[in-house]
Design an enzyme around this catalytic site. Structure first.
Site, short mmCIF file in Angstrom:
data_model
loop_
_atom_site.label_atom_id
_atom_site.label_comp_id
_atom_site.label_asym_id
_atom_site.label_seq_id
_atom_site.Cartn_x
_atom_site.Cartn_y
_atom_site.Cartn_z
N TYR A 158 -13.63 5.41 -13.79
CA TYR A 158 -13.76 4.26 -12.88
C TYR A 158 -14.46 3.11 -13.62
O TYR A 158 -14.03 1.96 -13.55
CB TYR A 158 -14.54 4.68 -11.63
CG TYR A 158 -14.61 3.62 -10.56
CD1 TYR A 158 -13.60 3.50 -9.61
CD2 TYR A 158 -15.69 2.73 -10.50
CE1 TYR A 158 -13.66 2.53 -8.63
CE2 TYR A 158 -15.76 1.76 -9.50
CZ TYR A 158 -14.75 1.66 -8.58
OH TYR A 158 -14.81 0.69 -7.61
N ASP B 192 0.86 -1.19 0.00
CA ASP B 192 0.00 0.00 0.00
C ASP B 192 0.89 1.24 0.00
O ASP B 192 2.07 1.17 0.35
CB ASP B 192 -0.90 0.00 1.26
CG ASP B 192 -2.21 0.75 1.04
OD1 ASP B 192 -3.28 0.11 1.05
OD2 ASP B 192 -2.18 1.99 0.87
N THR C 173 -17.07 1.85 2.65
CA THR C 173 -15.69 2.11 3.08
C THR C 173 -15.37 3.59 2.92
O THR C 173 -16.21 4.36 2.46
CB THR C 173 -14.72 1.31 2.20
OG1 THR C 173 -14.90 1.76 0.85
CG2 THR C 173 -14.97 -0.19 2.27
N LYS D 106 -12.71 -0.45 -14.47
CA LYS D 106 -13.20 -1.72 -13.92
C LYS D 106 -13.63 -2.69 -15.01
O LYS D 106 -13.52 -3.91 -14.86
CB LYS D 106 -14.33 -1.45 -12.92
CG LYS D 106 -13.86 -0.70 -11.66
CD LYS D 106 -12.77 -1.48 -10.92
CE LYS D 106 -12.35 -0.82 -9.62
NZ LYS D 106 -11.30 -1.57 -8.92
N ASP E 291 3.61 2.09 -4.26
CA ASP E 291 2.58 2.74 -5.07
C ASP E 291 2.41 1.86 -6.31
O ASP E 291 3.38 1.66 -7.06
CB ASP E 291 3.06 4.15 -5.46
CG ASP E 291 2.04 4.91 -6.29
OD1 ASP E 291 1.25 4.27 -7.02
OD2 ASP E 291 2.06 6.14 -6.23
N VAL E 292 1.21 1.34 -6.53
CA VAL E 292 1.04 0.35 -7.61
C VAL E 292 1.22 0.96 -9.01
O VAL E 292 1.27 0.23 -9.99
CB VAL E 292 -0.33 -0.38 -7.52
CG1 VAL E 292 -0.42 -1.20 -6.25
CG2 VAL E 292 -1.50 0.59 -7.66
N ASN F 63 -6.22 -5.32 -5.42
CA ASN F 63 -7.37 -4.66 -4.78
C ASN F 63 -7.24 -3.14 -4.74
O ASN F 63 -8.25 -2.44 -4.68
CB ASN F 63 -7.51 -5.23 -3.36
CG ASN F 63 -8.37 -4.37 -2.47
OD1 ASN F 63 -9.61 -4.41 -2.55
ND2 ASN F 63 -7.76 -3.56 -1.61
#
Ligand code: NAI
Length: 255
Positions: free
Chosen positions: A156, A37, A191, A160, A63-64, A90
């Site tokens: 987004y 993360d 969340t 996805k 950092d992905v 994720n």
């Protein structure tokens, strides 16, 4: 039960929300877990909490969107924990709630960088490790928004949807290596991400919550655990013949 005894799992975005619950359930099923993360403070806290429960867990800052960090983090996880069998992609961000004709290019690119490029980079650098242990499981967290539109957050949705089809393509590519790749599509879970999304609407949080509740035929929004159990299944050998599939956990939202 210990369905994941002897396995090592890496969970991106494991410091909060769904990732935190996924890491806990994988750990309780016997896996050693690396949390990747960019939220270092929370990531270290969560890793500490998992250790207190007797789970072998480490936090690795990454950092992905940064290839150097992703490769180093996955190499470190495999070296410290003894290989890598499971990758859960994720980490994700929601982005601005603006229609396409008002959306700055920079905002489009920001969301695609985390939600699509991040999945690509983590998968790319996990594959050699999964091959080295004779196969494994990659679980890509997509969304109901990878299946249907919502009239909001255009990048987004695009991201996805991309994750959904990337999963199918990678499933075919790596089936000969016994690496299974599946996408998981959660409905709304309240969340921090959804709270931020709610704030953008300008409506009181309670009103947004009630609206979201009404969209799921089974009632209410989901919990992080509803998603974590799906990940446990896809990661485990019980799903040995499952690849290229879409596991929808959404209280009936897309039915
Ligand atoms: P969250 O905002 O609570 O947690 C996301 C985590 O990802 C945070 O720990 C954050 O630091 C990390 N992260 C973000 N960008 C990163 C980067 N560039 N590199 C490394 N880590 C990064 O979000 P939540 O709700 O837990 O979402 C997790 C995943 O589930 C996301 O991919 C999201 O799109 C997906 N999802 C969530 C739904 C929901 O209702 N909460 C519904 C459908 C899908």
């Amino acid at each position: 039960m210990s369905r994941l005894e002897g396995k090592v799992a890496a969970v991106t975005g494991g410091a909060n929300g769904l990732g935190e619950a996924i890491a806990l359930r994988l750990g309780e099923e016997g896996a050693a877990v690396a949390l990747l993360d960019r939220d270092e403070q929370r990531g270290r806290e969560v890793a500490g909490q998992l250790q207190q429960r007797g789970i072998r867990a480490i936090f690795v800052m990454a950092d992905v969107t940064r290839e150097d960090q992703v490769q180093a983090a996955l190499d470190q996880a495999a070296a410290e924990l003894g290989g890598l069998h499971v990758l859960v992609n994720n980490a994700g961000i929601e982005g601005a709630n603006k229609p396409t004709h008002e959306l700055p290019l920079q905002e489009w690119e920001r969301v695609m960088a985390v939600n699509v490029t991040g999945v690509f980079l983590c998968t790319k650098h996990a594959i050699p490790h999964l091959r080295a242990v004779g196969g494994g499981s990659i679980v890509n967290i997509s969304s109901i928004y990878g299946i249907v539109g919502g009239g909001d957050v255009p990048p987004y949705h695009a991201a996805k949807g991309a994750v959904r089809t990337m999963s199918k393509n990678d499933a075919l590519t790596y089936a000969p290596d016994r690496i299974r790749v599946n996408s998981l599509h959660p409905g709304f879970i309240f969340t921090a991400m959804v709270k931020r999304h709610a704030q953008q609407s300008g409506l009181p949080e309670e009103a947004v919550r009630q609206h979201l509740d009404s969209l799921h035929p089974l009632g209410g929004t989901g919990t992080p655990d509803d998603i974590a159990w799906g990940v446990v299944y896809l990661a485990s050998d019980q799903a040995r013949w499952v690849t290229g599939s879409e596991l929808v956990i959404d209280g009936g939202y897309t039915a």
